[in-house]
Design an enzyme around this catalytic site. Structure first.
Site, PDB file in Angstrom:
ATOM      1  N   ASN A  84       8.119 -12.332  -9.172  1.00 35.71           N
ATOM      2  CA  ASN A  84       7.374 -12.739  -7.964  1.00 35.71           C
ATOM      3  C   ASN A  84       5.937 -12.227  -7.943  1.00 35.71           C
ATOM      4  O   ASN A  84       5.032 -12.935  -7.503  1.00 35.71           O
ATOM      5  CB  ASN A  84       8.099 -12.243  -6.707  1.00 35.71           C
ATOM      6  N   SER A 109      -2.615  -3.811  -3.168  1.00 36.14           N
ATOM      7  CA  SER A 109      -2.041  -2.907  -2.160  1.00 36.14           C
ATOM      8  C   SER A 109      -2.474  -1.463  -2.356  1.00 36.14           C
ATOM      9  O   SER A 109      -2.756  -1.014  -3.474  1.00 36.14           O
ATOM     10  CB  SER A 109      -0.516  -2.979  -2.262  1.00 36.14           C
ATOM     11  N   TYR A 146       6.556  -1.471  -7.194  1.00 34.81           N
ATOM     12  CA  TYR A 146       5.774  -2.469  -6.448  1.00 34.81           C
ATOM     13  C   TYR A 146       4.269  -2.230  -6.690  1.00 34.81           C
ATOM     14  O   TYR A 146       3.518  -3.174  -6.978  1.00 34.81           O
ATOM     15  CB  TYR A 146       6.127  -2.362  -4.962  1.00 34.81           C
ATOM     16  N   LYS A 150       1.263  -4.576  -8.402  1.00 40.64           N
ATOM     17  CA  LYS A 150      -0.028  -4.915  -7.787  1.00 40.64           C
ATOM     18  C   LYS A 150      -1.185  -4.522  -8.713  1.00 40.64           C
ATOM     19  O   LYS A 150      -2.164  -5.257  -8.849  1.00 40.64           O
ATOM     20  CB  LYS A 150      -0.149  -4.225  -6.431  1.00 40.64           C
TER      21      LYS A 150
HETATM   22  N1  LIG Z   1       1.423  -6.460   5.145  1.00 38.50           N
HETATM   23  C1  LIG Z   1       0.772  -5.437   4.581  1.00 38.50           C
HETATM   24  O1  LIG Z   1       0.449  -4.425   5.254  1.00 38.50           O
HETATM   25  C2  LIG Z   1       0.397  -5.483   3.128  1.00 38.50           C
HETATM   26  C3  LIG Z   1       0.614  -6.599   2.339  1.00 38.50           C
HETATM   27  N2  LIG Z   1       0.212  -6.617   1.028  1.00 38.50           N
HETATM   28  C4  LIG Z   1       0.411  -7.770   0.173  1.00 38.50           C
HETATM   29  O2  LIG Z   1       0.042  -8.937   0.876  1.00 38.50           O
HETATM   30  C5  LIG Z   1       0.872 -10.024   0.504  1.00 38.50           C
HETATM   31  C6  LIG Z   1       1.503 -10.620   1.738  1.00 38.50           C
HETATM   32  O3  LIG Z   1       2.264  -9.629   2.375  1.00 38.50           O
HETATM   33  P1  LIG Z   1       2.980  -9.879   3.770  1.00 38.50           P
HETATM   34  O4  LIG Z   1       2.388 -11.072   4.418  1.00 38.50           O
HETATM   35  O5  LIG Z   1       3.011  -8.597   4.478  1.00 38.50           O
HETATM   36  O6  LIG Z   1       4.444 -10.195   3.259  1.00 38.50           O
HETATM   37  P2  LIG Z   1       5.459 -11.290   3.844  1.00 38.50           P
HETATM   38  O7  LIG Z   1       6.772 -11.022   3.210  1.00 38.50           O
HETATM   39  O8  LIG Z   1       5.354 -11.346   5.334  1.00 38.50           O
HETATM   40  O9  LIG Z   1       4.849 -12.629   3.245  1.00 38.50           O
HETATM   41  C7  LIG Z   1       4.952 -12.949   1.875  1.00 38.50           C
HETATM   42  C8  LIG Z   1       5.186 -14.439   1.792  1.00 38.50           C
HETATM   43  O10 LIG Z   1       5.227 -14.783   0.415  1.00 38.50           O
HETATM   44  C9  LIG Z   1       6.306 -15.680   0.204  1.00 38.50           C
HETATM   45  N3  LIG Z   1       6.755 -15.509  -1.170  1.00 38.50           N
HETATM   46  C10 LIG Z   1       7.276 -14.400  -1.738  1.00 38.50           C
HETATM   47  N4  LIG Z   1       7.570 -14.631  -3.025  1.00 38.50           N
HETATM   48  C11 LIG Z   1       7.229 -15.925  -3.268  1.00 38.50           C
HETATM   49  C12 LIG Z   1       7.309 -16.751  -4.406  1.00 38.50           C
HETATM   50  N5  LIG Z   1       7.814 -16.312  -5.566  1.00 38.50           N
HETATM   51  N6  LIG Z   1       6.855 -18.022  -4.306  1.00 38.50           N
HETATM   52  C13 LIG Z   1       6.357 -18.494  -3.136  1.00 38.50           C
HETATM   53  N7  LIG Z   1       6.281 -17.766  -2.004  1.00 38.50           N
HETATM   54  C14 LIG Z   1       6.711 -16.484  -2.081  1.00 38.50           C
HETATM   55  C15 LIG Z   1       7.372 -15.283   1.221  1.00 38.50           C
HETATM   56  O11 LIG Z   1       8.246 -16.376   1.504  1.00 38.50           O
HETATM   57  C16 LIG Z   1       6.525 -14.861   2.411  1.00 38.50           C
HETATM   58  O12 LIG Z   1       6.320 -15.915   3.320  1.00 38.50           O
HETATM   59  C17 LIG Z   1       1.901  -9.476  -0.471  1.00 38.50           C
HETATM   60  O13 LIG Z   1       1.492  -9.785  -1.784  1.00 38.50           O
HETATM   61  C18 LIG Z   1       1.847  -7.981  -0.234  1.00 38.50           C
HETATM   62  O14 LIG Z   1       2.176  -7.280  -1.409  1.00 38.50           O
HETATM   63  C19 LIG Z   1      -0.409  -5.521   0.471  1.00 38.50           C
HETATM   64  C20 LIG Z   1      -0.617  -4.400   1.200  1.00 38.50           C
HETATM   65  C21 LIG Z   1      -0.250  -4.277   2.583  1.00 38.50           C
HETATM   66  O1  LIG Z   2       1.719  -2.828   0.339  1.00 43.73           O
HETATM   67  C1  LIG Z   2       2.218  -2.638   1.418  1.00 43.73           C
HETATM   68  O2  LIG Z   2       1.752  -1.606   2.180  1.00 43.73           O
HETATM   69  C2  LIG Z   2       2.014  -1.579   3.583  1.00 43.73           C
HETATM   70  C3  LIG Z   2       1.684  -0.175   4.079  1.00 43.73           C
HETATM   71  O3  LIG Z   2       2.423   0.750   3.360  1.00 43.73           O
HETATM   72  P1  LIG Z   2       3.328   1.845   4.076  1.00 43.73           P
HETATM   73  O4  LIG Z   2       3.697   2.796   2.976  1.00 43.73           O
HETATM   74  O5  LIG Z   2       2.488   2.475   5.152  1.00 43.73           O
HETATM   75  O6  LIG Z   2       4.507   1.117   4.682  1.00 43.73           O
HETATM   76  C4  LIG Z   2       3.456  -1.966   3.846  1.00 43.73           C
HETATM   77  O7  LIG Z   2       3.741  -1.926   5.229  1.00 43.73           O
HETATM   78  C5  LIG Z   2       3.642  -3.361   3.303  1.00 43.73           C
HETATM   79  O8  LIG Z   2       4.959  -3.832   3.540  1.00 43.73           O
HETATM   80  C6  LIG Z   2       3.407  -3.360   1.819  1.00 43.73           C
HETATM   81  O9  LIG Z   2       3.424  -4.689   1.343  1.00 43.73           O
END
Ligand SMILES: NC(=O)C1=CN([C@@H]2O[C@H](COP(=O)(O)OP(=O)(O)OC[C@H]3O[C@@H](n4cnc5c(N)ncnc54)[C@H](O)[C@@H]3O)[C@@H](O)[C@H]2O)C=CC1
Ligand SMILES: O=C1O[C@H](COP(=O)(O)O)[C@@H](O)[C@H](O)[C@H]1O
Length: 256
Positions: A84, A109, A146, A150
């Protein structure tokens, strides 16, 4: 200026932050393996990013890509991050090159650098007066598999930039939390990214002129151990939020 934007992982939290502010500003093609549960702008492609043909089709006519799709769990196993987060990201970059896309913004991340948070530095580094900063020039020190995935996505971006001149911005997102900063979580407050700052930062990533960049995606928090200077200088990032302006879920500072 980017007009047609492919947003992968559009159905997730970061996707919702981006679309919440920028829905009317671009011609969106949204891609996610999960179908939408609510009305969303533009065209929605239900596909997995490891499906090379589907991603290639989704890339047709696109100027810029915001690549968010992936497994966001910090405890995600290798069996998930390998397809993924790593292979899927390679597929996205390859399809972008083949389609003549100008720019890819990649959701990296804080966990790509999690092991800089050593026992000696913490918890002081999470506090306002501590001067320790990471600025994106340091080598990755992932805190988990993870984070390894990244850091690998960043490295793939470096390769596709150097080999094909694709503009790539890797945003090491901190802690995206809706409405207010995390409560009773110093580390989370130091790396809080508000929804509107998140949207603005990704907008700058697809509008600014640059080659390859690694920047930190946090709001302008008083507490911080990530520098946002590079994002400001190169991308024109102008964050409006600061976790210090909040006491729990109540805003105590003025809104900018
Ligand atoms: N939410 C946060 O605080 C942080 C998020 N990120 C990164 O940001 C990105 C988005 O994160 P979020 O929106 O929080 O996660 P989320 O889980 O809410 O959204 C991820 C989306 O990607 C889709 N997805 C996952 N694998 C897939 C695949 N193989 N093909 C197509 N769609 C796929 C899922 O269905 C989901 O809708 C991720 O790459 C995550 O690692 C990084 C750091 C912090
Ligand atoms: O990369 C990510 O980081 C956020 C923040 O990290 P945390 O250690 O404070 O939880 C995390 O919430 C998110 O799911 C992840 O994708």
């Amino acid at each position: 200026m980017a007009q047609s934007v492919l947003l992968t992982g559009a159905a997730g939290r970061v996707g919702s932050a981006v679309l919440g502010e920028l829905a009317d500003d671009y011609e969106w093609r949204l891609l996610d393996r999960d179908p939408p549960t609510e009305e969303m702008p533009g065209e929605f492609v239900v596909a997995d990013i490891t499906d090379e043909e589907a991603v290639r089709e989704a890339m047709d006519g696109i100027d810029a890509v915001i690549h968010l799709a992936g497994d966001p769990r910090k405890e995600a196993p290798w069996s998930s991050v390998l397809p993924n987060n790593i292979d899927g990201t390679r597929v996205v970059y390859e399809a972008a090159i083949d389609a003549g896309v100008d720019t890819v913004a990649f959701a990296s991340s804080n966990h790509a650098v999690g092991h800089y948070e050593t026992d000696e530095r913490t918890p002081d580094m999470y506090r306002k007066d501590d001067e320790f900063r990471l600025d994106g020039t340091e080598l990755p020190r992932p805190g988990n598999l993870y984070g390894v995935s990244k850091a690998t996505g960043e490295l793939l971006g470096r390769y596709y930039h150097d080999e094909y001149d694709l503009s790539v911005a890797c945003v090491r997102i901190g802690n995206l939390t809706k409405g207010h900063p995390p409560i009773d979580y110093e580390r989370g407050q130091a790396m809080w990214l508000s929804y509107r700052d998140c949207a603005h930062l990704f907008e700058r990533c697809i509008e600014a002129d640059y080659g390859f960049e690694i920047v930190y995606g946090i709001s302008d928090n008083d507490r911080k151990y990530y520098s946002i200077d590079r994002a400001k200088e190169v991308l024109g990032y102008e964050p409006r939020d600061n976790s210090a302006e909040w006491n729990g879920d109540e805003r105590v500072g003025s809104d900018r």
